[in-house]
Design a protein around this motif. Structure first.
Motif, short mmCIF file in Angstrom:
data_model
loop_
_atom_site.label_atom_id
_atom_site.label_comp_id
_atom_site.label_asym_id
_atom_site.label_seq_id
_atom_site.Cartn_x
_atom_site.Cartn_y
_atom_site.Cartn_z
N CYS A 179 0.69 -1.16 -0.15
CA CYS A 179 0.24 0.09 0.05
C CYS A 179 0.86 1.29 0.32
N GLY A 180 2.04 1.20 0.69
CA GLY A 180 2.90 2.36 0.50
C GLY A 180 2.67 3.27 1.38
N GLN A 181 1.95 2.97 2.41
CA GLN A 181 1.74 4.00 3.57
C GLN A 181 2.94 4.00 4.75
N CYS A 182 3.68 3.13 4.88
CA CYS A 182 4.86 3.19 5.78
C CYS A 182 6.01 4.06 4.88
N LEU A 183 6.19 3.84 3.31
CA LEU A 183 6.93 4.64 2.95
C LEU A 183 6.87 6.21 2.79
N ASP A 184 5.45 6.44 2.79
CA ASP A 184 4.96 7.80 3.08
C ASP A 184 5.04 8.39 4.21
N GLU A 185 4.90 7.45 5.20
CA GLU A 185 4.65 8.15 6.76
C GLU A 185 6.05 8.11 7.46
N CYS A 186 7.04 7.24 7.24
CA CYS A 186 8.20 7.26 8.12
C CYS A 186 8.93 8.54 8.41
N ILE A 187 8.91 9.29 9.54
CA ILE A 187 9.12 10.53 9.68
C ILE A 187 10.86 10.78 9.29
N SER A 188 11.47 9.64 9.51
CA SER A 188 12.88 9.90 9.18
C SER A 188 13.34 9.59 7.81
N GLY A 189 12.41 9.18 6.85
CA GLY A 189 12.86 8.82 5.62
C GLY A 189 13.57 7.27 5.48
N ALA A 190 13.33 6.57 6.49
CA ALA A 190 14.33 5.39 6.66
C ALA A 190 14.00 4.21 5.90
N LEU A 191 12.86 4.46 5.24
CA LEU A 191 12.27 3.23 4.53
C LEU A 191 12.38 3.55 2.84
N PHE A 192 12.47 2.68 2.18
CA PHE A 192 12.62 2.76 0.90
C PHE A 192 12.34 1.42 0.12
N LEU A 193 11.90 1.49 -1.03
CA LEU A 193 11.75 0.41 -2.01
C LEU A 193 12.94 0.23 -2.73
N LYS A 194 13.36 -1.37 -2.88
CA LYS A 194 14.39 -1.78 -3.67
C LYS A 194 13.89 -3.02 -4.19
N ASN A 195 13.87 -3.18 -5.58
CA ASN A 195 13.56 -4.58 -6.21
C ASN A 195 12.24 -5.26 -5.60
N GLY A 196 11.23 -4.38 -5.23
CA GLY A 196 10.08 -5.12 -4.52
C GLY A 196 9.94 -5.35 -3.00
N GLU A 197 11.21 -4.77 -2.28
CA GLU A 197 11.53 -5.11 -1.02
C GLU A 197 11.39 -3.66 -0.37
N ILE A 198 11.08 -3.83 0.91
CA ILE A 198 11.00 -2.65 1.65
C ILE A 198 12.44 -2.60 2.64
N ILE A 199 13.25 -1.61 2.33
CA ILE A 199 14.55 -1.73 3.07
C ILE A 199 14.42 -0.63 4.02
N ARG A 200 14.79 -1.01 5.33
CA ARG A 200 15.10 0.15 6.24
C ARG A 200 16.38 0.57 6.43
N ASP A 201 16.91 1.73 6.40
CA ASP A 201 18.19 2.30 6.47
C ASP A 201 18.24 2.51 8.08
N GLY A 202 19.25 1.69 8.52
CA GLY A 202 19.29 1.64 10.00
C GLY A 202 19.94 2.90 10.42
N GLU A 203 20.65 3.36 9.59
CA GLU A 203 21.47 4.72 10.22
C GLU A 203 20.28 5.95 10.56
#
Ligand code: SF4
Ligand code: SF4
Length: 299
Positions: free
Chosen positions: A56-80
């Motif tokens: 649905c993309g909701q988490c990508l839109d709402e993550c306040i830190s911009g830590a989530l992104f989409l790569k090859n169909g997978e949601i990746i979390r930037d630990g930093e």
């Protein structure tokens, strides 16, 4: 403030009668058969479960830190970037984000515990602090024990007692019952399967016995690890020597929680574990009973 990964209500296997069990994060042991791998690390991780995600993309839109992104169909979390706010866990409509624990202070945990006081009063139950390893967060444990004691709540601590003697004494002063695992009597074998030798553990069990604390012993019974006649005899003799006529719970091994390991991205143990055969379980019970111990079978 501390870190826990669950609070279980109406627990009936974590001490006498109906109990509330608080699971602490963090453990100094690495038992190869651990059924609660989310309790091993003190750190709180967020995990994404691909097959639950409905994109649905909701988490990508709402993550306040911009830590989530989409790569090859997978949601990746930037630990930093991730500040571990837990918002993605809260808002995901498909429960595809999970957390391996949460920060909680004594007041919040006590609120949950006190909701069940009526059940403790009716059944003679209470609260059990488990994990992970509750002594791994001593400040949280000691504060909770102190408040529960003041409130007249029966207190059990489920521990491997791999901790400094001073801490064990402080905890013992506030605890009614200890649930203590004995995994193996041979120190090298103990270290092979748990990552630590058993010297400190056995010493602390002797200490608790000298303090006249009530101890309920637990043996996770695993074929190929500790169910052989020699180890059971040594374990029984040790228990009967320090605390005669004690209760011993045999926790018969059951399958590894492999889906939990998958979810956490943790490797499964390279060892193969098996449930002991019925005749071997019976033999273990008989060996321990011959030493005057009161044996109960679970698992
Ligand atoms: S909010 Fe949940 S379902 Fe939606 S994209 Fe994120 S993980 Fe997938
Ligand atoms: S926990 Fe918070 S900061 Fe981390 S990815 Fe989720 S929403 Fe973003």
């Amino acid at each position: 403030m501390g870190r826990i990964f669950a609070i279980k209500k109406y627990a009936i296997h974590d001490g006498p009668n109906i109990r509330t069990t608080v699971f602490f994060k963090g453990c100094p042991l690495r038992c190869a058969w651990c059924h609660n791998p989310e309790g091993i690390s003190l750190f709180i991780d967020r995990i994404w479960i691909k097959n639950k995600c409905i994109a649905c993309g909701q988490c990508l839109d709402e993550c306040i830190s911009g830590a989530l992104f989409l790569k090859n169909g997978e949601i990746i979390r930037d630990g930093e970037r991730c500040v571990a706010c837990g918002h993605c866990v809260d808002i995901c409509p498909a429960l595809a984000h999970e957390s391996t624990g949460r920060e909680a202070d004594v007041n919040v945990i006590m609120e949950e515990i006190k909701k069940d006081i009526v059940f403790y009063d009716q059944s003679g139950g209470g609260v059990t602090f488990s994990g992970g390893e509750p002594l791994y967060q001593p400040h949280l444990l000691l504060e909770l024990l102190t408040v529960c004691k003041k409130s007249g709540i029966h207190r059990a601590v489920d521990t491997c007692v791999h901790a400094k003697a001073e801490l064990v004494k402080d905890v013992a002063a506030l605890t009614d019952l200890f649930l203590v695992d004995i995994k193996h009597m041979d120190s090298d074998v103990h270290e092979k399967f748990t990552g630590v030798s058993n010297g400190l553990i056995l010493e602390n069990i002797r200490l608790l016995a000298r303090m006249d604390k009530e101890i309920r012993f637990r043996i996770p019974l695993i074929e190929g690890v500790n169910s052989d006649p020699e180890n059971i005899e040594k374990t029984g003799r040790f228990i009967a020597g320090v605390a005669p006529e004690s209760r011993v719970d045999l926790l018969v091994y059951h399958e590894m929680a492999s889906s939990k390991y998958d979810k956490l991205g943790m490797p499964l143990s390279p060892f193969t574990f098996r449930k002991p055969k019925g005749k071997d379980i019976k033999r273990c019970v008989e060996q321990l009973e011959r030493l005057g111990l009161r044996v109960f079978k679970g698992g």
